[in-house]
Write a protein that holds these residues in place. Structure first.
Motif, PDB file in Angstrom:
ATOM      1  N   ASN A 198       0.742  -1.350  -0.072  1.00  0.00           N
ATOM      2  CA  ASN A 198      -0.107  -0.031  -0.098  1.00  0.00           C
ATOM      3  C   ASN A 198       0.752   1.328   0.034  1.00  0.00           C
ATOM      4  OD1 ASN A 198       0.209   0.836   3.033  1.00  0.00           O
ATOM      5  ND2 ASN A 198      -0.155  -1.304   3.148  1.00  0.00           N
ATOM      6  N   HIS A 199       2.039   1.120   0.107  1.00  0.00           N
ATOM      7  CA  HIS A 199       2.867   2.265   0.286  1.00  0.00           C
ATOM      8  C   HIS A 199       4.533   1.893   0.076  1.00  0.00           C
ATOM      9  CE1 HIS A 199       3.458   1.499   4.486  1.00  0.00           C
ATOM     10  NE2 HIS A 199       4.639   2.129   4.418  1.00  0.00           N
ATOM     11  N   LEU A 200       5.392   3.086   0.021  1.00  0.00           N
ATOM     12  CA  LEU A 200       6.723   2.715  -0.007  1.00  0.00           C
ATOM     13  C   LEU A 200       7.405   3.440   1.041  1.00  0.00           C
ATOM     14  CD1 LEU A 200       6.346   2.729  -3.923  1.00  0.00           C
ATOM     15  CD2 LEU A 200       8.228   0.940  -2.803  1.00  0.00           C
ATOM     16  N   GLY A 201       8.668   3.187   1.365  1.00  0.00           N
ATOM     17  CA  GLY A 201       9.363   3.947   2.251  1.00  0.00           C
ATOM     18  C   GLY A 201       9.983   5.409   1.794  1.00  0.00           C
ATOM     19  N   PRO A 202      10.257   6.332   2.595  1.00  0.00           N
ATOM     20  CA  PRO A 202      10.553   7.502   2.085  1.00  0.00           C
ATOM     21  C   PRO A 202      11.951   7.549   1.618  1.00  0.00           C
ATOM     22  CG  PRO A 202      10.822   7.426   4.695  1.00  0.00           C
ATOM     23  CD  PRO A 202      10.222   6.072   4.139  1.00  0.00           C
ATOM     24  N   SER A 203      12.842   6.783   1.533  1.00  0.00           N
ATOM     25  CA  SER A 203      14.247   6.714   1.281  1.00  0.00           C
ATOM     26  C   SER A 203      14.519   5.615   0.314  1.00  0.00           C
ATOM     27  CB  SER A 203      15.086   6.983   2.469  1.00  0.00           C
ATOM     28  OG  SER A 203      16.466   7.045   1.949  1.00  0.00           O
ATOM     29  N   VAL A 246      -4.836  -3.277   3.711  1.00  0.00           N
ATOM     30  CA  VAL A 246      -5.414  -3.156   2.566  1.00  0.00           C
ATOM     31  C   VAL A 246      -6.403  -2.199   2.463  1.00  0.00           C
ATOM     32  CG1 VAL A 246      -4.857  -5.660   2.210  1.00  0.00           C
ATOM     33  CG2 VAL A 246      -7.081  -4.792   3.347  1.00  0.00           C
ATOM     34  N   HIS A 247      -6.852  -1.441   3.387  1.00  0.00           N
ATOM     35  CA  HIS A 247      -7.726  -0.538   3.195  1.00  0.00           C
ATOM     36  C   HIS A 247      -7.285   0.831   2.624  1.00  0.00           C
ATOM     37  CE1 HIS A 247      -6.028  -0.630   7.335  1.00  0.00           C
ATOM     38  NE2 HIS A 247      -5.607   0.829   7.110  1.00  0.00           N
ATOM     39  N   ALA A 248      -5.782   0.866   2.586  1.00  0.00           N
ATOM     40  CA  ALA A 248      -4.971   1.968   1.676  1.00  0.00           C
ATOM     41  C   ALA A 248      -4.895   1.404   0.350  1.00  0.00           C
ATOM     42  CB  ALA A 248      -3.800   2.214   2.367  1.00  0.00           C
ATOM     43  N   LEU A 249      -5.290   0.478  -0.273  1.00  0.00           N
ATOM     44  CA  LEU A 249      -5.191   0.216  -1.526  1.00  0.00           C
ATOM     45  C   LEU A 249      -6.322   0.580  -2.433  1.00  0.00           C
ATOM     46  CD1 LEU A 249      -4.352  -3.753  -1.024  1.00  0.00           C
ATOM     47  CD2 LEU A 249      -2.589  -1.864  -1.822  1.00  0.00           C
ATOM     48  N   VAL A 250      -6.120   1.861  -2.918  1.00  0.00           N
ATOM     49  CA  VAL A 250      -7.265   2.406  -3.601  1.00  0.00           C
ATOM     50  C   VAL A 250      -7.420   1.956  -5.108  1.00  0.00           C
ATOM     51  CG1 VAL A 250      -8.217   4.780  -4.556  1.00  0.00           C
ATOM     52  CG2 VAL A 250      -6.809   4.680  -2.113  1.00  0.00           C
ATOM     53  N   ASP A 251      -8.490   1.232  -5.434  1.00  0.00           N
ATOM     54  CA  ASP A 251      -8.748   0.611  -6.820  1.00  0.00           C
ATOM     55  C   ASP A 251      -9.936   0.701  -7.167  1.00  0.00           C
ATOM     56  OD1 ASP A 251      -8.686  -1.062  -8.949  1.00  0.00           O
ATOM     57  OD2 ASP A 251      -7.865  -2.863  -7.707  1.00  0.00           O
ATOM     58  N   SER A 252     -10.253   1.527  -8.198  1.00  0.00           N
ATOM     59  CA  SER A 252     -11.745   1.589  -8.689  1.00  0.00           C
ATOM     60  C   SER A 252     -12.054   0.650  -9.913  1.00  0.00           C
ATOM     61  CB  SER A 252     -11.798   3.194  -9.208  1.00  0.00           C
ATOM     62  OG  SER A 252     -10.977   3.246 -10.296  1.00  0.00           O
ATOM     63  N   ARG A 253     -11.069  -0.289 -10.137  1.00  0.00           N
ATOM     64  CA  ARG A 253     -11.271  -1.095 -11.243  1.00  0.00           C
ATOM     65  C   ARG A 253     -12.311  -2.244 -10.980  1.00  0.00           C
ATOM     66  NH1 ARG A 253      -5.225  -1.764 -14.141  1.00  0.00           N
ATOM     67  NH2 ARG A 253      -6.596  -3.498 -15.123  1.00  0.00           N
TER      68      ARG A 253
END
Length: 586
Positions: free
Chosen positions: A192-197, A254-261
């Motif tokens: 759902n995301h990647l690290g900052p560095s 998984v609530h941070a996986l934004v998927d409108s497909r």
């Protein structure tokens, strides 16, 4: 995958790429799908053994690591190194896998599980888990991140195993050792995301899209270019299950996986994992972490759900925590309602469409109790989030007595859901599990520390006790003390956990998966709760005062604290519990 000398990369953004491999610079050509490959056959000296490599994009002078790198031996900013997972000689040929139904999970963090903090040193402690009765070992994220120690959720190279843990070869040895001891492995993965560095993915292609979650820009799951981004995620999931013989994946937030497909990523992933399971001939499981209380996660695809096997359920933790501690601050407030714990036990969710004061709105949706198995909810009395997200990173064991810890163990292990134990919980570890980072960039470290303080201040928590995540001592304090479980009350609690897990394994009623086969009685004012599962009843007194619970008990199977049989019932001393086989069925 770059193994055995193959170089390829999906990169629609740059107009020119040169691969730096060993002592060579190789021109790359792009196909109609934006995959780049060497224009000429690879030099002979790249055909045997591993080598370091990277990609020069357009006019760059510094090569970037491979987005699908299997190794980052010198850190996430440096060259990648080829690694062929098929070179490893497995010894788990007799391993046939493990279903999560009826299982007990143990969550651990490689860096703090042992003093050395490596995968190979963790192997030396696996027999402890076998003796405890564990079925699944859940490993917090191990993908490559910047620095030497971290919770793992700041990973940027999803295909690489963190070198400070031992790298990919050590990871294969760890999984192999687990299987040889009858332990299945759950790998915690973050999509759902990647690290900052060290996140160079946006230089190659549209991996991110507009919009923000808690952790920054969103992963591109439905905008232009998202086909390959979704393939990147699915290929990564299949890599753990296929190349590293992992048995299950825990999917972070998984609530941070934004998927409108039309077909959600989770549904697509579940379909692909089911296909791989059929091909390899062993169960492969997906477990979601979500705070949505949305039954679609674990509903079958035929019923319109995503078809995941199970999900974490925080409602159980929150209701039990409030009952044990009396703390009703912040998001615990709703769980101080009368009957909250009983509702969770009977219905799975507490928030199932009603009002959530913490969110300021209604929240959740009821589970279909005729379709859902109780085992599909993974619960705990503590986990890395619940501990690490407290201001001082303190465990439940430092907030309540050993007598109360036994009550938590009884309800978590013998309750209707799939129990998960966090490292050291089984002996009441006193070591904290604090939020720690090792960002080499001082400014980034400062921003992270200030962000933590702001979060706790917003909830009116005491920020003076919040440790500095960048302080090396914060990490060192969080390591388990393996001298604890052999002494005094720690050893006694460890025996309780072993006995409870054994009881759970031996009594079919305690693994019954149907909600319809359980019932709950409780008196919140008096402080007691009785959970009936088939012919077995679990009676717990959360209060300090003795209580009487009416019933028709028969054989006693387990007790903690003072228990006295009386006419047509049981008398429990303060903070006591008893498990009995009753004379009548539910």
């Amino acid at each position: 995958m770059n193994t055995s000398g193959r170089l390829q990369v999906w990169a629609p953004k740059p107009t020119r790429i040169v691969a730096v491999a060993g002592d060579h610079r190789l021109s790359m050509i792009k196909d109609e799908h934006d995959w780049w490959r060497p224009a000429e056959p690879l030099p002979d000296d790249l055909g045997n053994g591993d080598f370091d490599y990277g990609f020069l994009l357009d006019d760059d002078e510094q090569p970037l690591p491979d987005p699908r790198s299997r190794r980052q031996p010198n850190g996430v900013h440096e060259l990648s190194r080829t690694y062929d997972p098929t070179d490893y000689r497995w010894h788990d040929q007799q391993w046939t896998g493990r279903q999560p139904a009826g299982a007990v999970i143990y969550e651990l963090h490689i860096g703090t599980f042992t003093p050395e903090g490596t995968l190979r040193s963790a192997i030396g402690r696996l027999d402890h888990l076998v003796e405890l009765g564990i079925d699944f070992v859940e490993v917090m994220p191990v993908n490559a991140f910047n620095g030497t120690h971290n919770w793992g959720y700041d990973g940027v190279d999803w295909f690489a195993v963190q070198e400070s843990y031992g790298g990919p070869a050590a990871y294969q040895e760890f999984v192999d050792a687990c299987h040889q001891r009858g332990l299945a492995v759950v790998q915690d993965v973050v999509y759902n995301h990647l690290g900052p560095s060290g996140n160079y993915l946006p230089r190659f292609g549209p991996y991110l899209t507009t919009g923000h979650s808690t952790w920054g820009e969103l992963i591109n799951l439905d905008a232009p270019g998202s086909d390959e981004v979704r393939a990147y995620i699915i290929d990564n999931a299949l890599m753990w299950l296929r190349d590293y013989h992992v048995d299950a994946l825990r999917l972070d937030a998984v609530h941070a996986l934004v998927d409108s497909r039309a077909v959600h990523l989770l549904e697509e992933l579940a379909t692909e994992v089911d296909s791989l399971s059929s091909r390899v001939g062993r169960p492969l499981t997906l477990i979601a972490e979500s705070d949505l209380n949305d039954p679609r996660l674990i509903s079958s695809r035929q019923a319109g759900g995503y078809g995941l096997a199970a999900q974490w359920s925080d409602d159980f933790h929150h209701a039990l925590y409030v009952r044990l501690t009396g703390d009703s601050t912040g998001y615990y407030a709703d769980f101080a309602a009368p009957g909250a714990l009983a509702k969770v036990l009977q219905h799975g969710y507490f928030h199932d469409g009603g009002w959530s004061s913490f969110r300021g709105r209604s929240h959740g949706r009821p589970l279909d109790l005729t379709e859902t198995g109780t085992w599909q909810l993974v619960v705990c009395s503590d986990n890395h989030d619940q501990i690490g997200n407290r201001a001082a990173g303190e465990r439940l064991a430092t907030k309540i007595s050993f007598e109360q810890l036994r009550l938590a163990a009884v309800l978590t292990v013998l309750g209707p859901f799939t129990p998960m134990i966090f490292q050291g919980e089984e002996w009441g570890a006193r070591t904290p599990f604090q939020f720690f980072t090792s960002h080499p960039e001082s400014d980034l470290g400062r921003i992270v520390a200030e962000g933590r303080l702001a979060e706790f201040a917003a909830m009116d928590w005491d920020t003076s006790v919040v440790p500095d995540p960048q302080d090396p001592q914060t990490f060192i304090r969080s390591k388990l003390d393996w001298d604890e479980p052999v002494t005094g009350e720690h050893a006694d609690l460890l025996t309780v956990y072993r006995d409870l897990i054994t009881l759970r394994r031996c009594e079919p009623d305690l693994r019954e998966p149907r909600f319809g086969q359980l019932s709950v009685r409780c008196d919140d004012a008096a402080g007691w709760l009785a959970l009936r599962r088939g012919m077995i009843e679990i009676m717990i007194n959360f209060s300090e005062r003795p209580v009487r619970i009416d019933g028709n008990p028969g054989a006693e199977l387990f007790r903690a604290g003072q228990v006295r049989g009386v006419a047509d019932g049981v008398e429990l001393g303060g903070h006591a519990a008893v498990v009995v086989r009753t004379r009548t069925e539910t």
